[in-house]
Design an enzyme around this catalytic site. Structure first.
Site, PDB file in Angstrom:
ATOM      1  N   GLU A 121      -8.613 -20.274 -15.867  1.00 29.75           N
ATOM      2  CA  GLU A 121      -9.020 -20.981 -14.670  1.00 29.75           C
ATOM      3  C   GLU A 121     -10.112 -21.910 -15.072  1.00 29.75           C
ATOM      4  O   GLU A 121     -11.156 -21.398 -15.571  1.00 29.75           O
ATOM      5  CB  GLU A 121      -9.480 -19.960 -13.661  1.00 29.75           C
ATOM      6  CG  GLU A 121      -9.982 -20.395 -12.490  1.00 29.75           C
ATOM      7  CD  GLU A 121     -10.791 -19.620 -11.633  1.00 29.75           C
ATOM      8  OE1 GLU A 121     -10.918 -19.809 -10.329  1.00 29.75           O
ATOM      9  OE2 GLU A 121     -11.721 -18.778 -12.194  1.00 29.75           O
ATOM     10  N   ASP A 169     -10.729 -15.530 -15.682  1.00 30.40           N
ATOM     11  CA  ASP A 169     -11.673 -15.895 -14.763  1.00 30.40           C
ATOM     12  C   ASP A 169     -12.773 -16.758 -15.166  1.00 30.40           C
ATOM     13  O   ASP A 169     -13.268 -16.642 -15.880  1.00 30.40           O
ATOM     14  CB  ASP A 169     -11.936 -14.834 -13.607  1.00 30.40           C
ATOM     15  CG  ASP A 169     -12.781 -15.143 -12.541  1.00 30.40           C
ATOM     16  OD1 ASP A 169     -12.093 -15.914 -11.565  1.00 30.40           O
ATOM     17  OD2 ASP A 169     -14.017 -14.723 -12.396  1.00 30.40           O
ATOM     18  N   ASP A 215       0.844  -1.111   0.005  1.00 31.68           N
ATOM     19  CA  ASP A 215       0.284   0.174   0.132  1.00 31.68           C
ATOM     20  C   ASP A 215       0.964   1.096  -0.065  1.00 31.68           C
ATOM     21  O   ASP A 215       1.691   1.478   0.794  1.00 31.68           O
ATOM     22  CB  ASP A 215      -1.046  -0.080   1.061  1.00 31.68           C
ATOM     23  CG  ASP A 215      -1.759   1.413   1.637  1.00 31.68           C
ATOM     24  OD1 ASP A 215      -2.055   1.953   0.530  1.00 31.68           O
ATOM     25  OD2 ASP A 215      -2.062   1.646   2.591  1.00 31.68           O
ATOM     26  N   ASP A 231      -2.151  -1.249  -3.783  1.00 29.20           N
ATOM     27  CA  ASP A 231      -2.404  -0.469  -4.774  1.00 29.20           C
ATOM     28  C   ASP A 231      -1.346  -0.514  -5.794  1.00 29.20           C
ATOM     29  O   ASP A 231      -0.134  -1.376  -5.698  1.00 29.20           O
ATOM     30  CB  ASP A 231      -2.626   1.074  -4.669  1.00 29.20           C
ATOM     31  CG  ASP A 231      -1.483   1.517  -3.665  1.00 29.20           C
ATOM     32  OD1 ASP A 231      -0.524   1.421  -3.656  1.00 29.20           O
ATOM     33  OD2 ASP A 231      -1.874   2.251  -2.626  1.00 29.20           O
ATOM     34  N   ASP A 240      -3.908   4.041   2.767  1.00 30.67           N
ATOM     35  CA  ASP A 240      -5.585   3.856   3.016  1.00 30.67           C
ATOM     36  C   ASP A 240      -5.700   2.333   3.804  1.00 30.67           C
ATOM     37  O   ASP A 240      -7.034   2.225   3.634  1.00 30.67           O
ATOM     38  CB  ASP A 240      -6.420   4.239   1.681  1.00 30.67           C
ATOM     39  CG  ASP A 240      -6.191   3.216   0.755  1.00 30.67           C
ATOM     40  OD1 ASP A 240      -4.922   2.388   0.845  1.00 30.67           O
ATOM     41  OD2 ASP A 240      -6.841   3.445  -0.414  1.00 30.67           O
TER      42      ASP A 240
END
Length: 516
Positions: free
Chosen positions: A259, A206, A22, A30, A26
């Site tokens: 996947e 996915d 991060d 990211d 926050d």
């Protein structure tokens, strides 16, 4: 002179974006955080990174509910941050793969919002799977169009105010696309081009086996991977032939990995025919128990069926393998020892290996997360009876002695255990006996051998619950039993997952041997 495509023998490192690093403070990982840790990944010795979804999303399922497929969620940064990440990744000699989620969108996606505002039978609704109440509702007492169940628990249908139902194989906030609609197909071809133009080296797809559902949506026997009208319909392969043509139209060996959960290696091989996907995840290795017999069966089935095999021990959807392997053992350190040994066996096999962030630190599953901290929809939809996947998604420990262990200056979105101080990357980098050092050594040794090993293996006689196999000059040995076994003849040990005495292979240990 022909060269092997990079993806055929790559080591790919999965980054669960929310939990890697991060930079903004926050408490959520990211893109800038990933950029800051690229030197760590380059030193680790991987060839590519795979990012989980970073697109605009309400986060009903950790970003796998996408509201806009052509942008970056402000939680993770901006498109400029993404472009900078692509550039820096390539500058470090790494490739970048991004997740694409084609089976379903977010219910906040503009297409779905238009569908809700449009009448039955409209073009807007045809982009999704809207259906009327079951014709047999009066007789069966079931109003849903069929008996399909969500993989997250409960019915796979939600009713809208005008009486129709929409299909969601996952959470209600994840409505399934209608892939028989040409507009959906063209939209995703354009999405692929958008990210390819920005320099990505490929895609992880996915729920790749779920895009097409059987005509008429007939009832099925409950079960995620049983042969049914839900999964692996023949028409899905036409979609990936279209995708392959797009990928092949770009330079630089762009690739796609699916996947795909199937019942057999033979079914899995259908997705990686020469004009379809480049690779598909081989979950059989991940699902195998700590057993030489089980491992050998997976290897035999895989190498018999697939020309470009993949191997994986953990990912963002399963219990971390250190914890899986340690369950049932009386030795508290068995999970870590077995995890190291399994890695060495996996890296010695032909094909590509996919690592999950934190396994190089020997991170265990976090089982004692408080209920109020859990965010996986599986936990809420099962009323807490199924813990879900948050335990493998806890943010990484980078440095220091207290949480958030250098993850970022603003805490972490899931709480980290108090005993992770000994597992930080900083601490392990200073300890030659650590799991991090072992991973770096194993990956460096594998890279040195790259190009010198054949694409086949030969089994050798092995005592007890052990496996011995040769791949060219390399012999891999792994002992899954409870007693030490004699080592086969060799001149040198390239690497071992634990201490060796020169003559025997201890339990829960693997090694690479050579004869000169």
């Amino acid at each position: 002179m022909e060269t092997t495509p990079w993806w055929r023998d790559a080591v790919v490192y999965e980054i669960y974006v929310r939990s890697f690093a991060d930079a903004s403070g926050d408490g959520t990982g990211d893109l800038a955080g990933i950029r800051s840790r690229l030197p760590y990944l380059a030193e680790l010795g991987v060839d590519a990174i795979w990012l989980t979804p970073f697109y605009p999303s309400p986060m009903a399922d950790g970003g796998y509910d996408v509201a806009d497929y052509r942008d970056v969620d402000p939680l993770f940064g901006t498109l400029a941050d993404f472009d900078a990440l692509v550039s820096d990744t390539h500058a470090h000699g790494l490739r970048l793969i991004v997740d694409i989620v084609p089976n379903h969108s977010s219910s906040a996606h503009p297409w779905f919002q238009k569908a809700l505002a449009s009448p039955k039978g409209s073009e807007e609704r045809d982009r999704y799977m809207f259906r009327d109440t079951s014709p047999s509702a009066a007789q069966t007492g079931r109003k849903e169009p069929n008996n399909w169940l969500s993989t997250f628990g409960g019915p796979a249908w939600t009713q809208v105010p005008d009486g129709q139902w929409y299909l969601h194989l996952f959470a209600p906030q994840q409505p399934d696309f209608n892939w028989r609609n040409p507009e959906v197909r063209e939209e995703f071809l354009d999405i692929l081009r958008f990210w390819l133009e920005r320099g990505v080296d490929g895609f992880r797809i996915d729920v790749a086996m779920g895009l097409i559902k059987a005509e008429g949506l007939p009832d099925t026997d409950p079960g995620f991977r049983s042969r049914s009208p839900i999964w692996s319909q023949p028409e899905v392969h036409d979609i990936y032939r279209d995708w392959r043509r797009v990928l092949d139209s770009y330079p630089g060996e762009r690739a796609a990995v699916g996947e795909v959960w199937t019942d057999s290696a033979e079914d899995l091989a259908l997705y990686v025919r020469p004009d379809e996907l480049h690779q598909s995840f081989n979950f059989a290795w991940l699902e195998a128990p700590w057993s030489a017999t089980a491992f050998r069966k997976v290897v035999d089935d895989t190498l018999r069926s697939m020309s470009s095999p993949t191997w994986v021990l953990s990912n963002h959807d399963v219990v971390r393998h250190v914890t899986r392997y340690g369950e049932g053992s009386l030795n508290p350190s068995a999970g870590v020892a077995r995890g190291r040994a399994a890695l060495l066996a996996m890296l010695s096999l032909p094909g590509s290996a996919y690592l999950y962030q934190g396994e190089e630190l020997g991170l265990p599953e976090v089982k004692n997360l408080p209920p109020e901290a859990r965010q996986d929809p599986i936990f809420s939809r099962s009323n807490g009876e199924v813990l879900g996947r948050d335990g493998c998604r806890v943010p990484l420990p980078w440095s220091g002695t207290q949480a958030p262990y250098g993850f970022g200056p603003g805490g972490s979105w899931l709480p980290q255990p108090a005993d992770w101080a000994d597992l930080t990357a900083e601490r392990q980098a200073a300890d030659p006996s650590s799991t991090l050092w072992f991973y770096r050594h194993a990956l460096a040794t594998r890279r040195e051998l790259r190009g010198t090993l054949p694409g086949t293996i030969s089994w050798q006689d092995a005592p007890g619950d052990a496996l011995f196999f040769r791949r060219g000059p390399l012999t891999c040995v792994i002992n899954c039993g409870e007693e030490a076994v004699p080592l086969p003849p060799h001149d040198r040990v390239l690497i071992s997952s634990g201490p060796l005495d020169g003559t025997t292979l201890p339990p829960d240990t693997a090694a690479w041997l050579v004869q000169e």
